[in-house]
Design a protein around this motif. Structure first.
Motif, PDB file in Angstrom:
ATOM      1  N   GLY A   1      46.611  -7.300  17.211  1.00  0.00           N
ATOM      2  CA  GLY A   1      45.922  -8.183  18.150  1.00  0.00           C
ATOM      3  C   GLY A   1      46.524  -8.068  19.528  1.00  0.00           C
ATOM      4  O   GLY A   1      47.651  -7.619  19.700  1.00  0.00           O
ATOM      5  N   GLY A   2      45.757  -8.454  20.508  1.00  0.00           N
ATOM      6  CA  GLY A   2      46.248  -8.347  21.886  1.00  0.00           C
ATOM      7  C   GLY A   2      46.448  -6.898  22.262  1.00  0.00           C
ATOM      8  O   GLY A   2      45.536  -6.090  22.141  1.00  0.00           O
ATOM      9  N   ASP A   3      47.657  -6.560  22.651  1.00  0.00           N
ATOM     10  CA  ASP A   3      47.946  -5.197  23.074  1.00  0.00           C
ATOM     11  C   ASP A   3      48.332  -4.277  21.925  1.00  0.00           C
ATOM     12  O   ASP A   3      48.569  -3.096  22.137  1.00  0.00           O
ATOM     13  CB  ASP A   3      49.036  -5.194  24.148  1.00  0.00           C
TER      14      ASP A   3
ATOM     15  N   TYR B   1      45.529  -0.987  13.508  1.00  0.00           N
ATOM     16  CA  TYR B   1      45.828   0.362  13.023  1.00  0.00           C
ATOM     17  C   TYR B   1      47.124   0.922  13.613  1.00  0.00           C
ATOM     18  O   TYR B   1      47.732   1.833  13.054  1.00  0.00           O
ATOM     19  CB  TYR B   1      44.657   1.317  13.283  1.00  0.00           C
ATOM     20  N   GLN B   2      47.600   0.369  14.724  1.00  0.00           N
ATOM     21  CA  GLN B   2      48.836   0.838  15.352  1.00  0.00           C
ATOM     22  C   GLN B   2      50.088   0.237  14.705  1.00  0.00           C
ATOM     23  O   GLN B   2      51.186   0.742  14.906  1.00  0.00           O
ATOM     24  CB  GLN B   2      48.835   0.489  16.835  1.00  0.00           C
TER      25      GLN B   2
ATOM     26  N   ARG C   1      59.165  -4.010  20.961  1.00  0.00           N
ATOM     27  CA  ARG C   1      59.669  -5.373  21.161  1.00  0.00           C
ATOM     28  C   ARG C   1      58.600  -6.415  20.836  1.00  0.00           C
ATOM     29  O   ARG C   1      58.896  -7.441  20.232  1.00  0.00           O
ATOM     30  CB  ARG C   1      60.160  -5.562  22.597  1.00  0.00           C
ATOM     31  N   VAL C   2      57.358  -6.131  21.223  1.00  0.00           N
ATOM     32  CA  VAL C   2      56.248  -7.031  20.889  1.00  0.00           C
ATOM     33  C   VAL C   2      56.129  -7.136  19.377  1.00  0.00           C
ATOM     34  O   VAL C   2      56.032  -8.231  18.813  1.00  0.00           O
ATOM     35  CB  VAL C   2      54.924  -6.544  21.518  1.00  0.00           C
ATOM     36  N   LEU C   3      56.144  -5.996  18.696  1.00  0.00           N
ATOM     37  CA  LEU C   3      56.046  -5.971  17.237  1.00  0.00           C
ATOM     38  C   LEU C   3      57.211  -6.739  16.611  1.00  0.00           C
ATOM     39  O   LEU C   3      57.023  -7.554  15.704  1.00  0.00           O
ATOM     40  CB  LEU C   3      56.038  -4.524  16.734  1.00  0.00           C
ATOM     41  N   PHE C   4      58.414  -6.519  17.099  1.00  0.00           N
ATOM     42  CA  PHE C   4      59.609  -7.186  16.592  1.00  0.00           C
ATOM     43  C   PHE C   4      59.482  -8.706  16.705  1.00  0.00           C
ATOM     44  O   PHE C   4      59.754  -9.439  15.767  1.00  0.00           O
ATOM     45  CB  PHE C   4      60.828  -6.676  17.374  1.00  0.00           C
TER      46      PHE C   4
END
Length: 163
Positions: free
Chosen positions: A137-139, A143-144, A113-116
């Protein structure tokens, strides 16, 4: 589910497929509906504003029963308000565009959801470098981002077929 097949349903071509679907569904709502030189531009604009998404086009086309094309186009500033309806016997998530989006979003994990949300700044796509710059960045570490994109892409293909 066992035996279930997944089919990715992409947006329709704005050049022809989207307008064809709109016209076909509009005729179901109002049999005398026809695309003419006078209204072809409005149909194209509606389909473009809906990004060629089949469900959204079908819901907008059903509105020709009560609204003019200009009224439909003017109302698209708030898609979720205009694009409500659908068959009463359909699964709830298929009845309204907003319910479909909510249902799909609920399937995402917290990091997805953060990525979205972070990737929502892009219009028309992005490459990995851009995604990492915006979403890392952040959480979420840079690389993720690739791993998350792969997972979200797999889920989106599944979600699109379940609707």
């Amino acid at each position: 589910m066992t035996g279930e097949a997944s089919w990715r349903v992409p947006s329709l071509s704005l050049a022809d497929e989207a307008a064809e679907l709109f016209t076909d569904r509009a005729r179901l709502a109002r049999p005398d509906f026809a695309v003419s030189d006078d209204n072809a531009a409005a149909v194209a604009k509606i389909c473009r504003r809906l990004d060629g998404v089949p469900l959204a086009i079908e819901l907008a086309a059903a509105r020709v029963r009560a609204l003019s094309l200009a009224e439909i186009l003017d109302s698209l500033h708030d898609r979720f308000r205009l694009l409500t309806g659908g068959a009463r016997t359909a699964v709830r998530r298929q009845q309204r565009l907003r319910a479909s989006v909510d249902w799909s979003h609920a399937l995402l994990t917290g990091p997805e959801r953060v990525l979205f949300r972070r990737l929502a700044v892009f219009l028309g796509g992005f490459d990995l470098d851009a995604a990492q710059a915006v979403a890392g960045g952040g959480d979420v570490q840079r690389y993720q981002v690739l791993d998350q994109l792969t997972l979200v892409h797999s889920l989106s293909a599944k979600v699109l077929t379940d609707q």
